[in-house]
Write a protein that holds these residues in place. Structure first.
Motif, mmCIF file in Angstrom:
data_model
loop_
_atom_site.group_PDB
_atom_site.id
_atom_site.type_symbol
_atom_site.label_atom_id
_atom_site.label_comp_id
_atom_site.label_asym_id
_atom_site.label_seq_id
_atom_site.Cartn_x
_atom_site.Cartn_y
_atom_site.Cartn_z
ATOM 1 N N ILE A 90 0.635 -0.995 -0.224
ATOM 2 C CA ILE A 90 0.226 0.438 0.028
ATOM 3 C C ILE A 90 1.441 1.248 0.479
ATOM 4 O O ILE A 90 2.115 1.430 0.537
ATOM 5 N N ASP A 91 0.125 2.053 -1.074
ATOM 6 C CA ASP A 91 1.196 3.643 -0.467
ATOM 7 C C ASP A 91 0.825 3.986 0.807
ATOM 8 O O ASP A 91 -0.176 4.260 1.396
ATOM 9 N N ALA A 92 1.665 4.906 1.655
ATOM 10 C CA ALA A 92 1.684 6.393 2.232
ATOM 11 C C ALA A 92 0.764 7.193 2.310
ATOM 12 O O ALA A 92 0.545 7.606 3.533
ATOM 13 N N ASP A 93 0.171 7.688 1.115
ATOM 14 C CA ASP A 93 -0.408 9.116 1.098
ATOM 15 C C ASP A 93 -2.221 8.895 1.096
ATOM 16 O O ASP A 93 -2.582 9.930 1.440
ATOM 17 N N ASP A 155 -1.436 -1.024 -7.212
ATOM 18 C CA ASP A 155 -0.478 -1.871 -5.946
ATOM 19 C C ASP A 155 -0.805 -2.504 -5.387
ATOM 20 O O ASP A 155 -0.342 -2.661 -4.607
ATOM 21 N N PHE A 156 -1.167 -1.579 -4.596
ATOM 22 C CA PHE A 156 -2.603 -1.985 -3.200
ATOM 23 C C PHE A 156 -3.612 -3.336 -3.105
ATOM 24 O O PHE A 156 -4.215 -3.875 -4.155
ATOM 25 N N ARG A 157 -2.437 -3.851 -2.632
ATOM 26 C CA ARG A 157 -3.425 -5.488 -2.512
ATOM 27 C C ARG A 157 -3.198 -6.375 -0.995
ATOM 28 O O ARG A 157 -1.527 -5.814 -0.960
ATOM 29 N N VAL A 158 -3.368 -7.256 -0.800
ATOM 30 C CA VAL A 158 -2.695 -8.311 0.044
ATOM 31 C C VAL A 158 -2.877 -9.685 -0.716
ATOM 32 O O VAL A 158 -3.999 -10.130 -1.249
#
Length: 309
Positions: A90-93, A155-158
């Motif tokens: 995950i991204d930080a923004d 790209d956000f994924r588990v």
């Protein structure tokens, strides 16, 4: 109980990392997770902020690169150092909503999926030109490669440990994670969400960087551009041969000398441009081959608190 590793690539995110961690702690109470920040050579105070968070929270880990190696390298480093049964990227923004993480975990643990990934169904707040080129990228990529990228995929994924281990087996230097995640396969559930604008700071992704990133993806997963070069060469050879025969017959039958300086110059300039473009395409593939054969490390770590205990 599954243990979750949350991998967070960071570049100049000094204003975001603290807010991000609080959001994660609110959503995932307890100690069943770790957060791994990857400082990708930030030029601001991101590393100092991450150090402070690590000192205050035992489940916060970090790696800091010796310079900026790029997000793809940060993703690789984070996945390599994640120890959880499940791994979240995950991204930080906060443009990737952490509130989706419990739903993603639920999809894997109780519904049997290997991956739960997020895709944007809108691009609210983005410039229209950027949205247009993003749409065209997915359309072109899916047409010329043997894989189909889901439009709006992030790209956000588990992912399960098995999926992460499979991605780690792909150790190429030139990385395009969206393609790699697709290439390894596995059963994926897509979770849709509306685009979210940044809460603080400014994006480091310029239009030029996104174009370059798109080219990297196409070159990494398709050789069609090389086939196009061959096709163009074949077509223009036939056209040139036919025109040569036409000129010879015209001169022999009608004694008509060759005329048209402007026409000749236009043809020469056009063909020269096609040749330079073709050489450029071939050159990009040679560049990737060259960097792969060097076998340089994907990243170098200057500072870390991982495995210090």
């Amino acid at each position: 109980m599954v243990f979750l590793s949350i991998v967070v690539p960071c570049y100049n995110e000094e204003e975001s990392v603290g807010i991000f961690l609080k959001e994660i702690q609110n959503i995932l109470p307890g100690k069943g997770f770790e957060v791994i920040f990857i400082n990708d050579g930030s030029s601001d105070n991101t590393l100092d902020e991450i150090r402070n968070l690590a000192n205050e929270n035992s489940n916060v880990k970090y790696l800091s690169f010796s310079r900026n190696f790029g997000k793809e390298s940060a993703i690789y480093a984070g996945l390599k150092n994640a120890s959880g049964d499940l791994v979240c990227l995950i991204d930080a923004d906060l443009q990737h909503p952490p509130s989706l993480i419990p739903k993603m975990i639920e999809s894997i643990v109780h519904e049997g999926y290997d991956v739960a990934a997020a895709r944007r169904v809108s691009r609210k707040g983005e410039p229209k030109i950027k949205s247009f080129f993003s749409h065209m990228f997915y359309k072109v990529f899916n047409r010329i490669s043997r894989m189909d990228l889901v439009e709006g995929a992030t790209d956000f994924r588990v992912m399960t440990r098995q999926v992460v281990d499979s991605v780690m087996e792909l150790s190429e230097y030139n990385r395009f994670s969206k393609g790699l995640f697709n290439w390894v396969g596995y059963n994926t559930k897509w979770i849709e969400y509306e685009n979210i604008e940044r809460m603080v700071g400014e994006t480091t992704w310029s239009f030029r960087a996104l174009v370059r990133y798109s080219m990297e993806g196409i070159i990494a997963f398709s050789t069609v551009p090389l086939s196009i070069v061959i096709f163009l060469g074949f077509i223009f050879s036939l056209v040139a041969f036919a025109y040569m025969i036409f000129i010879i017959l015209k001169y022999l039958l009608y004694s008509d000398p060759v005329q048209g300086f402007a026409t000749i110059m236009s043809v020469i300039l056009f063909l020269g441009s096609v040749q330079l473009l073709s050489i450029g395409i071939v050159g990009k593939y040679l560049e990737k081959t060259y960097t792969e054969t060097k076998r340089r490390p994907i990243y170098l770590v200057k500072e870390s608190n991982i495995n210090e205990d």
